[in-house]
Design an enzyme around this catalytic site. Sequence first.
Site, PDB file in Angstrom:
ATOM      1  N   HIS A 199       0.828  -1.206   0.000  1.00  0.00           N
ATOM      2  CA  HIS A 199       0.000   0.000   0.000  1.00  0.00           C
ATOM      3  C   HIS A 199       0.860   1.252   0.000  1.00  0.00           C
ATOM      4  O   HIS A 199       0.511   2.265  -0.571  1.00  0.00           O
ATOM      5  CB  HIS A 199      -0.899   0.015   1.245  1.00  0.00           C
ATOM      6  CG  HIS A 199      -2.180  -0.720   1.040  1.00  0.00           C
ATOM      7  ND1 HIS A 199      -2.870  -1.304   2.061  1.00  0.00           N
ATOM      8  CD2 HIS A 199      -2.887  -0.943  -0.072  1.00  0.00           C
ATOM      9  CE1 HIS A 199      -3.963  -1.867   1.582  1.00  0.00           C
ATOM     10  NE2 HIS A 199      -3.993  -1.665   0.287  1.00  0.00           N
ATOM     11  N   ARG A 306     -10.623  -5.984 -10.090  1.00  0.00           N
ATOM     12  CA  ARG A 306     -10.291  -7.126  -9.230  1.00  0.00           C
ATOM     13  C   ARG A 306     -11.366  -7.223  -8.151  1.00  0.00           C
ATOM     14  O   ARG A 306     -11.561  -6.263  -7.397  1.00  0.00           O
ATOM     15  CB  ARG A 306      -8.928  -6.915  -8.577  1.00  0.00           C
ATOM     16  CG  ARG A 306      -7.748  -6.956  -9.542  1.00  0.00           C
ATOM     17  CD  ARG A 306      -6.453  -6.719  -8.770  1.00  0.00           C
ATOM     18  NE  ARG A 306      -5.258  -7.085  -9.503  1.00  0.00           N
ATOM     19  CZ  ARG A 306      -4.455  -6.208 -10.112  1.00  0.00           C
ATOM     20  NH1 ARG A 306      -4.737  -4.919 -10.087  1.00  0.00           N
ATOM     21  NH2 ARG A 306      -3.370  -6.634 -10.731  1.00  0.00           N
ATOM     22  N   ARG A 341     -13.162  -9.315 -13.278  1.00  0.00           N
ATOM     23  CA  ARG A 341     -12.497 -10.611 -13.143  1.00  0.00           C
ATOM     24  C   ARG A 341     -13.162 -11.407 -12.032  1.00  0.00           C
ATOM     25  O   ARG A 341     -13.408 -10.872 -10.939  1.00  0.00           O
ATOM     26  CB  ARG A 341     -11.020 -10.390 -12.809  1.00  0.00           C
ATOM     27  CG  ARG A 341     -10.275 -11.701 -12.670  1.00  0.00           C
ATOM     28  CD  ARG A 341      -8.806 -11.489 -12.490  1.00  0.00           C
ATOM     29  NE  ARG A 341      -8.490 -10.987 -11.154  1.00  0.00           N
ATOM     30  CZ  ARG A 341      -7.263 -10.689 -10.765  1.00  0.00           C
ATOM     31  NH1 ARG A 341      -6.254 -10.797 -11.607  1.00  0.00           N
ATOM     32  NH2 ARG A 341      -7.043 -10.250  -9.546  1.00  0.00           N
ATOM     33  N   GLU A 442      -2.229 -15.839 -18.349  1.00  0.00           N
ATOM     34  CA  GLU A 442      -1.198 -15.564 -17.336  1.00  0.00           C
ATOM     35  C   GLU A 442      -0.448 -16.825 -16.939  1.00  0.00           C
ATOM     36  O   GLU A 442       0.398 -16.803 -16.051  1.00  0.00           O
ATOM     37  CB  GLU A 442      -1.797 -14.837 -16.123  1.00  0.00           C
ATOM     38  CG  GLU A 442      -3.032 -15.486 -15.530  1.00  0.00           C
ATOM     39  CD  GLU A 442      -3.619 -14.675 -14.376  1.00  0.00           C
ATOM     40  OE1 GLU A 442      -2.996 -13.716 -13.904  1.00  0.00           O
ATOM     41  OE2 GLU A 442      -4.727 -15.036 -13.936  1.00  0.00           O
ATOM     42  N   ASN A 465       1.928 -10.003 -14.785  1.00  0.00           N
ATOM     43  CA  ASN A 465       2.489 -10.199 -13.436  1.00  0.00           C
ATOM     44  C   ASN A 465       2.675 -11.689 -13.161  1.00  0.00           C
ATOM     45  O   ASN A 465       3.729 -12.123 -12.683  1.00  0.00           O
ATOM     46  CB  ASN A 465       1.566  -9.610 -12.369  1.00  0.00           C
ATOM     47  CG  ASN A 465       1.210  -8.162 -12.642  1.00  0.00           C
ATOM     48  OD1 ASN A 465       1.864  -7.527 -13.444  1.00  0.00           O
ATOM     49  ND2 ASN A 465       0.186  -7.650 -12.000  1.00  0.00           N
ATOM     50  N   ASP A 466       1.628 -12.460 -13.466  1.00  0.00           N
ATOM     51  CA  ASP A 466       1.740 -13.901 -13.262  1.00  0.00           C
ATOM     52  C   ASP A 466       2.455 -14.590 -14.415  1.00  0.00           C
ATOM     53  O   ASP A 466       3.200 -15.536 -14.204  1.00  0.00           O
ATOM     54  CB  ASP A 466       0.349 -14.516 -13.061  1.00  0.00           C
ATOM     55  CG  ASP A 466      -0.116 -14.361 -11.625  1.00  0.00           C
ATOM     56  OD1 ASP A 466       0.707 -14.576 -10.713  1.00  0.00           O
ATOM     57  OD2 ASP A 466      -1.281 -14.011 -11.400  1.00  0.00           O
ATOM     58  N   ARG A 476       6.848 -14.008  -7.565  1.00  0.00           N
ATOM     59  CA  ARG A 476       6.859 -12.561  -7.820  1.00  0.00           C
ATOM     60  C   ARG A 476       6.960 -11.709  -6.569  1.00  0.00           C
ATOM     61  O   ARG A 476       7.207 -10.506  -6.656  1.00  0.00           O
ATOM     62  CB  ARG A 476       5.636 -12.167  -8.648  1.00  0.00           C
ATOM     63  CG  ARG A 476       4.314 -12.243  -7.931  1.00  0.00           C
ATOM     64  CD  ARG A 476       3.146 -12.201  -8.912  1.00  0.00           C
ATOM     65  NE  ARG A 476       2.240 -11.107  -8.625  1.00  0.00           N
ATOM     66  CZ  ARG A 476       1.028 -10.974  -9.160  1.00  0.00           C
ATOM     67  NH1 ARG A 476       0.589 -11.850 -10.031  1.00  0.00           N
ATOM     68  NH2 ARG A 476       0.263  -9.969  -8.852  1.00  0.00           N
ATOM     69  N   CYS A 513      -3.368  -6.497 -18.995  1.00  0.00           N
ATOM     70  CA  CYS A 513      -3.741  -5.805 -17.762  1.00  0.00           C
ATOM     71  C   CYS A 513      -2.700  -5.971 -16.657  1.00  0.00           C
ATOM     72  O   CYS A 513      -2.904  -5.508 -15.546  1.00  0.00           O
ATOM     73  CB  CYS A 513      -5.109  -6.275 -17.275  1.00  0.00           C
ATOM     74  SG  CYS A 513      -5.146  -8.033 -16.903  1.00  0.00           S
TER      75      CYS A 513
HETATM   76  C1  PEP Z   1      -1.509 -10.336 -13.597  1.00  0.00           C
HETATM   77  O1  PEP Z   1      -1.211 -11.452 -13.149  1.00  0.00           O
HETATM   78  O2  PEP Z   1      -0.827  -9.725 -14.455  1.00  0.00           O
HETATM   79  C2  PEP Z   1      -2.721  -9.650 -13.120  1.00  0.00           C
HETATM   80  C3  PEP Z   1      -3.147  -8.532 -13.678  1.00  0.00           C
HETATM   81  O3  PEP Z   1      -3.381 -10.189 -12.059  1.00  0.00           O
HETATM   82  P1  PEP Z   1      -2.914 -10.068 -10.537  1.00  0.00           P
HETATM   83  O4  PEP Z   1      -1.792  -9.080 -10.470  1.00  0.00           O
HETATM   84  O5  PEP Z   1      -4.129  -9.641  -9.800  1.00  0.00           O
HETATM   85  O6  PEP Z   1      -2.501 -11.478 -10.253  1.00  0.00           O
HETATM   86 MG    MG Z   2      -2.659 -12.626 -12.067  1.00  0.00          MG
END
Ligand code: PEP
Ligand code: MG
Length: 577
Positions: A199, A306, A341, A442, A465-466, A476, A513
């Site tokens: 945060h 989310r 989502r 992902e 991200n994933d 990560r 995203c």
């Molecule tokens: C991702 O994995 O890129 C994603 C947008 O989802 P989160 O970060 O919520 O896992």
């Molecule tokens: Mg993800």
Amino acid sequence: MSLWLNGIGVSRGIAIGRVQKLSGGDLEIPEYTIAEADVEAEVSRFTDAQARGREQLQQIRSQVPAGIGGAENEIAAFIDTHLLMMEDRSLTDAVVGSIRSSRINAEAALKRQRDALMAVFEQMDDAYLRARRDDVQHVSARILRILLKEERSLPVGEPEAPTEPNIIVADDITPADIILLAQAGVAAFITEYGGPLSHTAILARSYSIPAIVGLHNARRLFKDGEAVIVDGDLGHALADPDAQALSFFRAKRAGQIERRASLSGLKDRPAISRDGTKIRLLANIELSEDATHAADLGAEGVGLYRTEFLYMNRKTLPTEDEQYEAYSRVVASVKGPITIRTLDLGADKQVDSGARSGPTPNNPALGLRAIRLCLKEPDLFRAQVRALLRASAHGDVHIMLPMISSVAEYRQAKAFIDATREQLEREGQKMAAHVPIGAMIEVPAAALAAPLLARHCSFFSIGTNDLIQYTLAIDRVDDEVNYLYDPLHPAVLRLIRMTIEAGDRGRIPVAMCGEMAGDPRYTRLLLGLGLTEFSMHPASVLEVKRIIIESDVRALRAQAMNLLETGDPQALETLMS
Ligand code: PEP
Ligand code: MG
């Protein structure tokens, strides 16, 4: 002598100022036994400290200024999260219980419970929820400081003279501290702990204050009062800079300030490249309030909502009606399409609603999470799907399924949604005539199978991200392997390209995203890879738009194809500059 130090840049921009170390970082927590007769007085000492902590937070919340790019709601919501946590019985009842049963002092009892809760968060496979262990740490530290009478002295008051602003160096900074420090006009933050999803990092970005986290030993390495340059883009800090470095970074900062001022004029301009390619810019939102200011910052809709927030900080699952109300409110406040989502929780997320019994898996990131959990728990999934389909009556709702790893899994989820729709129709519920259903790409398997998936999905959205974590086999949120987290790895770029190509061939839209979509350093590269929909933190929209408007997409595509084929570092450099 100048000293270069590296951490993780989590909020962009250059700041030049003097080091101000925050006192009261590491708290020494004593543990001692309480006499039977003093136990209730010790309980009161704890509840008084808790009440004082609550008052402090309420006071800070009332000071959140308006007019910080629409982020005030987001900031107030962060403080509310801490207020809720401060009153949460999983924290307070356990502390009072152990003061009474173990006859220990309040500080030690709070420390025990803090460590137990942090260990639970630590195990979570969802990066966002895992980063919430910082919130437990911050809330407990506030109460501990009050108990220990070691309250942090923050440099509050009027902003310093702009020539010598303060750069805060601390072990960690709470979101509440950030608000006070931002009001005091600090120029940047450097912390020893924390990650880009904390945060604190999110708030620093909302306030547009450059910040570096994870700079280990920062308090030992920096001297109070010495000059320092913070480069939040690269995560670099330069202590005691020479005249040459100062003039280089002053020029870089002036360029950034000028660019930012010119961005506001782009809000109503369409994101069309120099050679006429139309790009869609969408927002990622977490809280319903975010939807309103996404449009103010130039987003054409929401590319990722989310929904996990609805399930947090509560003991029972949200009901279908409760979810319907929440989704309908967000849908009604968004101009343009909204991609919602479905639940992305893991099997180990037992602290909130959605709990499952049984042992915690050894490897939760590879376990029963996201769509896997929803398919295993049809009642949980059905309530959400029903609420989403009903909310589709109020806007342009798209439903996105996280963590899809095979065609069979997608088809199973789609069949479930279709059956739910039929049931709602039989009940006479209102819904949009068509609700597009799509898959997040992902998991590497989904990217590799994208041509097959494209025959069934209405859209794809790449979750980098994933995708990066699973492709490169690095957790990560694990500090120790963070250095391997590389969005530019050829394997990642190839999977992104394969997904976009599969979408184009299957004539379905492909968005991105993950965080990569909102990082202006990658915009030209992603345009080159053929991406035409970017979904990101609303604060990044205008900067990404500027780059798009200045780009020649046809030329970038040729360069990107060359990069994919040759892996030539020179080709990469051209696309990144
Ligand atoms: C991702 O994995 O890129 C994603 C947008 O989802 P989160 O970060 O919520 O896992
Ligand atoms: Mg993800």
